[in-house]
Design an enzyme around this catalytic site. Structure first.
Site, mmCIF file in Angstrom:
data_model
loop_
_atom_site.group_PDB
_atom_site.id
_atom_site.type_symbol
_atom_site.label_atom_id
_atom_site.label_comp_id
_atom_site.label_asym_id
_atom_site.label_seq_id
_atom_site.Cartn_x
_atom_site.Cartn_y
_atom_site.Cartn_z
ATOM 1 C CB CYS A 4 -0.917 -0.012 1.226
ATOM 2 S SG CYS A 4 -1.759 1.545 1.500
ATOM 3 C CG ASP A 30 -2.463 15.217 -3.842
ATOM 4 O OD1 ASP A 30 -3.422 14.537 -3.444
ATOM 5 O OD2 ASP A 30 -1.935 15.056 -4.967
ATOM 6 C CG HIS A 46 -4.301 -0.570 5.089
ATOM 7 N ND1 HIS A 46 -3.829 0.099 3.988
ATOM 8 C CD2 HIS A 46 -5.323 -1.346 4.654
ATOM 9 C CE1 HIS A 46 -4.532 -0.263 2.919
ATOM 10 N NE2 HIS A 46 -5.447 -1.146 3.298
ATOM 11 N N GLY A 91 -13.971 8.207 -7.213
ATOM 12 C CA GLY A 91 -12.707 8.880 -7.526
ATOM 13 C C GLY A 91 -11.540 8.481 -6.646
ATOM 14 C CG HIS A 96 -3.843 4.026 3.646
ATOM 15 N ND1 HIS A 96 -2.903 3.204 4.243
ATOM 16 C CD2 HIS A 96 -4.137 4.992 4.562
ATOM 17 C CE1 HIS A 96 -2.648 3.650 5.478
ATOM 18 N NE2 HIS A 96 -3.391 4.737 5.687
ATOM 19 C CG HIS A 98 -6.549 9.570 0.963
ATOM 20 N ND1 HIS A 98 -6.673 8.263 0.518
ATOM 21 C CD2 HIS A 98 -6.880 10.358 -0.083
ATOM 22 C CE1 HIS A 98 -7.041 8.268 -0.747
ATOM 23 N NE2 HIS A 98 -7.187 9.531 -1.142
ATOM 24 C CG HIS A 100 -8.403 14.647 -1.089
ATOM 25 N ND1 HIS A 100 -7.406 14.695 -2.044
ATOM 26 C CD2 HIS A 100 -8.922 13.396 -1.161
ATOM 27 C CE1 HIS A 100 -7.338 13.522 -2.673
ATOM 28 N NE2 HIS A 100 -8.247 12.722 -2.149
HETATM 29 P P1 AMP Z 1 -7.747 9.655 -4.217
HETATM 30 O O1 AMP Z 1 -8.035 9.850 -5.668
HETATM 31 O O2 AMP Z 1 -8.818 10.223 -3.308
HETATM 32 O O3 AMP Z 1 -7.409 8.206 -3.898
HETATM 33 O O4 AMP Z 1 -6.489 10.532 -3.899
HETATM 34 C C1 AMP Z 1 -5.187 10.057 -3.984
HETATM 35 C C2 AMP Z 1 -4.300 11.279 -3.989
HETATM 36 O O5 AMP Z 1 -2.991 10.854 -3.686
HETATM 37 C C3 AMP Z 1 -4.255 11.986 -5.344
HETATM 38 O O6 AMP Z 1 -4.674 13.340 -5.186
HETATM 39 C C4 AMP Z 1 -2.787 11.880 -5.744
HETATM 40 O O7 AMP Z 1 -2.315 13.025 -6.403
HETATM 41 C C5 AMP Z 1 -2.101 11.653 -4.414
HETATM 42 N N1 AMP Z 1 -0.847 10.929 -4.468
HETATM 43 C C6 AMP Z 1 -0.567 9.812 -5.195
HETATM 44 N N2 AMP Z 1 0.695 9.415 -4.955
HETATM 45 C C7 AMP Z 1 1.211 10.298 -4.053
HETATM 46 C C8 AMP Z 1 2.469 10.410 -3.407
HETATM 47 N N3 AMP Z 1 3.471 9.538 -3.644
HETATM 48 N N4 AMP Z 1 2.665 11.435 -2.548
HETATM 49 C C9 AMP Z 1 1.673 12.323 -2.310
HETATM 50 N N5 AMP Z 1 0.464 12.251 -2.882
HETATM 51 C C10 AMP Z 1 0.229 11.254 -3.741
HETATM 52 ZN ZN ZN Z 2 -2.295 1.341 3.688
#
Ligand code: AMP
Ligand code: ZN
Length: 111
Positions: A4, A30, A46, A91, A96, A98, A100
């Site tokens: 993950c 992000d 997780h 989306g 995992h 999170h 925003h």
């Molecule tokens: P979601 O679409 O809600 O799953 O959001 C995932 C977010 O993680 C997206 O906005 C990506 O730009 C961000 N993301 C993906 N990889 C990374 C990373 N290595 N470091 C920071 N953000 C990331």
């Molecule tokens: Zn995870």
């Protein structure tokens, strides 16, 4: 979850631009921001998504929201959006949980 992405970031196996961390969560920028300020508030535990939370996760969820509010204040945001994307159709790309935190548009947002 060994494969993950956000577990790897919270365990510091992959670098991220971390702005806050405590025993339970991490806040990092992000990598592909959708707003002038775009932070991700991520529990160290997780949990796949909001669709996977249980009664035991109430405290984790309140931690996430409180941390987001705190970060918004520290960033000087007068208004902001907090978003959980849930499932592919919602989306969600990283499985995992999170939150925003999006803001920094000034006072020009009209949506
Ligand atoms: P979601 O679409 O809600 O799953 O959001 C995932 C977010 O993680 C997206 O906005 C990506 O730009 C961000 N993301 C993906 N990889 C990374 C990373 N290595 N470091 C920071 N953000 C990331
Ligand atoms: Zn995870």
């Amino acid at each position: 979850m060994s494969d993950c992405l956000f577990c790897k970031i919270t365990k510091k196996e992959i670098p991220a631009d971390v702005v806050y961390e405590d025993g339970r969560l991490m806040v990092f920028k992000d990598i592909k921001p959708s707003a002038p300020v775009h932070l991700l508030v991520v529990p160290k535990e997780h949990i796949q998504s909001i669709a996977h939370i249980t009664d035991n996760h109430r405290e984790v969820l309140s931690d996430l929201i409180y941390a987001a509010k705190d970060m918004a204040e520290k960033q000087g945001l007068s208004g902001y959006k907090l978003t959980f994307n849930v499932g592919r159709e919602g989306g969600q790309l990283v499985d995992h949980l999170h939150l925003h935190l999006l803001g920094g548009w000034g006072s020009t947002v009209s949506e």
